[in-house]
Design a protein around this motif. Sequence first.
Motif, PDB file in Angstrom:
ATOM      1  N   ALA A   1       0.879  -1.350   0.232  1.00  0.00           N
ATOM      2  CA  ALA A   1      -0.009   0.033   0.025  1.00  0.00           C
ATOM      3  C   ALA A   1       0.832   1.185  -0.107  1.00  0.00           C
ATOM      4  O   ALA A   1       0.532   2.214  -0.648  1.00  0.00           O
ATOM      5  CB  ALA A   1      -0.994  -0.098   1.211  1.00  0.00           C
ATOM      6  N   GLU A   2       1.941   1.058   0.886  1.00  0.00           N
ATOM      7  CA  GLU A   2       2.894   2.332   0.666  1.00  0.00           C
ATOM      8  C   GLU A   2       3.612   2.602  -0.490  1.00  0.00           C
ATOM      9  O   GLU A   2       3.897   3.737  -0.995  1.00  0.00           O
ATOM     10  CB  GLU A   2       3.946   2.086   1.668  1.00  0.00           C
ATOM     11  CG  GLU A   2       3.496   2.364   3.468  1.00  0.00           C
ATOM     12  CD  GLU A   2       4.555   1.934   4.421  1.00  0.00           C
ATOM     13  OE1 GLU A   2       5.570   1.484   3.829  1.00  0.00           O
ATOM     14  OE2 GLU A   2       4.232   2.479   5.684  1.00  0.00           O
ATOM     15  N   ILE A   3       3.794   1.385  -1.198  1.00  0.00           N
ATOM     16  CA  ILE A   3       4.489   1.403  -2.591  1.00  0.00           C
ATOM     17  C   ILE A   3       3.606   2.205  -3.617  1.00  0.00           C
ATOM     18  O   ILE A   3       3.975   2.779  -4.433  1.00  0.00           O
ATOM     19  CB  ILE A   3       5.264   0.069  -2.955  1.00  0.00           C
ATOM     20  CG1 ILE A   3       6.301  -0.250  -2.309  1.00  0.00           C
ATOM     21  CG2 ILE A   3       5.473   0.176  -4.526  1.00  0.00           C
ATOM     22  CD1 ILE A   3       6.634  -1.769  -2.369  1.00  0.00           C
ATOM     23  N   LYS A   4       2.334   1.744  -3.545  1.00  0.00           N
ATOM     24  CA  LYS A   4       1.370   1.994  -4.401  1.00  0.00           C
ATOM     25  C   LYS A   4       0.952   3.600  -4.081  1.00  0.00           C
ATOM     26  O   LYS A   4       0.671   4.469  -5.011  1.00  0.00           O
ATOM     27  CB  LYS A   4      -0.115   1.243  -3.991  1.00  0.00           C
ATOM     28  CG  LYS A   4      -1.211   1.475  -4.879  1.00  0.00           C
ATOM     29  CD  LYS A   4      -0.710   1.187  -6.413  1.00  0.00           C
ATOM     30  CE  LYS A   4      -2.131   1.306  -7.607  1.00  0.00           C
ATOM     31  NZ  LYS A   4      -1.656   0.874  -8.856  1.00  0.00           N
ATOM     32  N   ALA A   5       0.909   3.938  -2.831  1.00  0.00           N
ATOM     33  CA  ALA A   5       0.487   5.286  -2.413  1.00  0.00           C
ATOM     34  C   ALA A   5       2.094   6.101  -3.120  1.00  0.00           C
ATOM     35  O   ALA A   5       1.596   7.302  -3.717  1.00  0.00           O
ATOM     36  CB  ALA A   5       0.558   5.558  -0.937  1.00  0.00           C
ATOM     37  N   ASP A   6       3.184   5.707  -2.955  1.00  0.00           N
ATOM     38  CA  ASP A   6       4.161   6.451  -3.431  1.00  0.00           C
ATOM     39  C   ASP A   6       3.973   6.722  -4.754  1.00  0.00           C
ATOM     40  O   ASP A   6       4.304   7.653  -5.735  1.00  0.00           O
ATOM     41  CB  ASP A   6       5.405   5.698  -3.065  1.00  0.00           C
ATOM     42  CG  ASP A   6       5.870   6.017  -1.899  1.00  0.00           C
ATOM     43  OD1 ASP A   6       5.360   7.039  -1.007  1.00  0.00           O
ATOM     44  OD2 ASP A   6       6.788   5.267  -1.288  1.00  0.00           O
ATOM     45  N   GLU A   7       3.717   5.487  -5.815  1.00  0.00           N
ATOM     46  CA  GLU A   7       3.234   5.690  -7.239  1.00  0.00           C
ATOM     47  C   GLU A   7       2.332   6.322  -7.574  1.00  0.00           C
ATOM     48  O   GLU A   7       2.565   7.336  -8.413  1.00  0.00           O
ATOM     49  CB  GLU A   7       3.004   4.147  -7.706  1.00  0.00           C
ATOM     50  CG  GLU A   7       4.273   3.138  -7.762  1.00  0.00           C
ATOM     51  CD  GLU A   7       3.730   1.808  -7.870  1.00  0.00           C
ATOM     52  OE1 GLU A   7       2.532   1.455  -8.213  1.00  0.00           O
ATOM     53  OE2 GLU A   7       4.737   0.989  -8.111  1.00  0.00           O
ATOM     54  N   ILE A   8       1.297   6.495  -6.565  1.00  0.00           N
ATOM     55  CA  ILE A   8       0.069   7.596  -7.043  1.00  0.00           C
ATOM     56  C   ILE A   8       0.546   9.022  -6.685  1.00  0.00           C
ATOM     57  O   ILE A   8       0.237   9.795  -7.690  1.00  0.00           O
ATOM     58  CB  ILE A   8      -0.966   7.162  -6.098  1.00  0.00           C
ATOM     59  CG1 ILE A   8      -1.801   5.960  -6.787  1.00  0.00           C
ATOM     60  CG2 ILE A   8      -2.028   8.178  -6.084  1.00  0.00           C
ATOM     61  CD1 ILE A   8      -2.595   5.293  -5.720  1.00  0.00           C
ATOM     62  N   ARG A   9       1.492   9.068  -5.887  1.00  0.00           N
ATOM     63  CA  ARG A   9       1.809  10.391  -5.495  1.00  0.00           C
ATOM     64  C   ARG A   9       2.779  11.037  -6.526  1.00  0.00           C
ATOM     65  O   ARG A   9       2.595  12.218  -7.004  1.00  0.00           O
ATOM     66  CB  ARG A   9       2.504  10.478  -4.071  1.00  0.00           C
ATOM     67  CG  ARG A   9       2.947  11.876  -3.871  1.00  0.00           C
ATOM     68  CD  ARG A   9       3.689  11.785  -2.324  1.00  0.00           C
ATOM     69  NE  ARG A   9       4.692  10.771  -2.040  1.00  0.00           N
ATOM     70  CZ  ARG A   9       5.933  10.903  -2.398  1.00  0.00           C
ATOM     71  NH1 ARG A   9       6.315  12.112  -3.042  1.00  0.00           N
ATOM     72  NH2 ARG A   9       6.938   9.960  -2.062  1.00  0.00           N
ATOM     73  N   ILE A  10       3.779  10.138  -6.793  1.00  0.00           N
ATOM     74  CA  ILE A  10       4.458  10.547  -8.002  1.00  0.00           C
ATOM     75  C   ILE A  10       3.886  10.731  -9.318  1.00  0.00           C
ATOM     76  O   ILE A  10       4.339  11.691  -9.985  1.00  0.00           O
ATOM     77  CB  ILE A  10       5.658   9.348  -8.169  1.00  0.00           C
ATOM     78  CG1 ILE A  10       6.713   9.397  -7.060  1.00  0.00           C
ATOM     79  CG2 ILE A  10       6.441   9.437  -9.234  1.00  0.00           C
ATOM     80  CD1 ILE A  10       7.544   8.053  -6.947  1.00  0.00           C
ATOM     81  N   SER A  11       2.962   9.870  -9.602  1.00  0.00           N
ATOM     82  CA  SER A  11       2.209   9.937 -10.945  1.00  0.00           C
ATOM     83  C   SER A  11       1.448  11.286 -10.624  1.00  0.00           C
ATOM     84  O   SER A  11       1.364  12.120 -11.719  1.00  0.00           O
ATOM     85  CB  SER A  11       1.170   8.885 -11.105  1.00  0.00           C
ATOM     86  OG  SER A  11       0.379   8.896 -11.951  1.00  0.00           O
ATOM     87  N   GLY A  12       0.840  11.568  -9.542  1.00  0.00           N
ATOM     88  CA  GLY A  12      -0.014  12.777  -9.379  1.00  0.00           C
ATOM     89  C   GLY A  12       1.133  14.104  -9.493  1.00  0.00           C
ATOM     90  O   GLY A  12       0.848  15.001 -10.310  1.00  0.00           O
ATOM     91  N   LEU A  13       2.253  13.957  -9.047  1.00  0.00           N
ATOM     92  CA  LEU A  13       3.236  14.960  -9.204  1.00  0.00           C
ATOM     93  C   LEU A  13       3.599  15.280 -10.814  1.00  0.00           C
ATOM     94  O   LEU A  13       3.922  16.232 -11.106  1.00  0.00           O
ATOM     95  CB  LEU A  13       4.407  15.152  -8.399  1.00  0.00           C
ATOM     96  CG  LEU A  13       4.226  14.693  -6.518  1.00  0.00           C
ATOM     97  CD1 LEU A  13       5.326  14.737  -5.928  1.00  0.00           C
ATOM     98  CD2 LEU A  13       3.523  16.413  -6.372  1.00  0.00           C
ATOM     99  N   THR A  14       3.911  14.132 -11.319  1.00  0.00           N
ATOM    100  CA  THR A  14       4.197  13.998 -12.690  1.00  0.00           C
ATOM    101  C   THR A  14       3.245  14.684 -13.615  1.00  0.00           C
ATOM    102  O   THR A  14       3.477  15.704 -14.421  1.00  0.00           O
ATOM    103  CB  THR A  14       4.670  12.579 -13.084  1.00  0.00           C
ATOM    104  OG1 THR A  14       5.679  12.111 -12.277  1.00  0.00           O
ATOM    105  CG2 THR A  14       5.271  12.741 -14.637  1.00  0.00           C
TER     106      THR A  14
END
Length: 184
Positions: free
Chosen positions: A88-101
């Motif tokens: 879940a933390e990895i997915k949250a990081d991916e979502i956050r990075i995707s959102g920032l990108t």
Amino acid sequence: MRSISEIVTPSSYWAPAGSIGLNTNIFEINLINLVLVLGILFYYGKGVLINFLENRERTISNTIRDAEERHTEATEKLLRARIRLQQAEIKADEIRISGLTQMDKERRDLVDAADNDLKGLEDSKNYAIRFEKQRAIEQVRQQVSRLASERALESLNNRLTNELHLRMIDYHIGLFRAMANKSA
């Protein structure tokens, strides 16, 4: 010293026929009576006590085994929960990075669109300025040309006499005849 028969049974309890009996008076119990009672209790109570202790041992070992199984199960559940948490933390990081990108891309797109609009407005402004400049130049040319024509006409009218006028007409007629002869 007393004899063994007196120890086991005091003389007051001896029956007239000479039988042996057991002293039940608690204050008169002696060491042999106590050993006999404990021996009887040990002999007959030994099996019950052993059964009781074996049952207790089985109950305790079953309880320990169940506790160990629950501990193992809880440990496995905790491990799975930690793995899910990491995922879940990895997915949250991916979502956050995707959102920032995505946000950065949209910001760049917005800046590019604003730059393009600004460039288009600048080009439109420059075109309008050139157009107005050319129109103003054309108006000035027309006015200068009109003024020059008016002054030339005025100058001609002032200098043109009838005789000069007739000579010019003759000159131009001669030019037209020469042109007509060359083409024929």
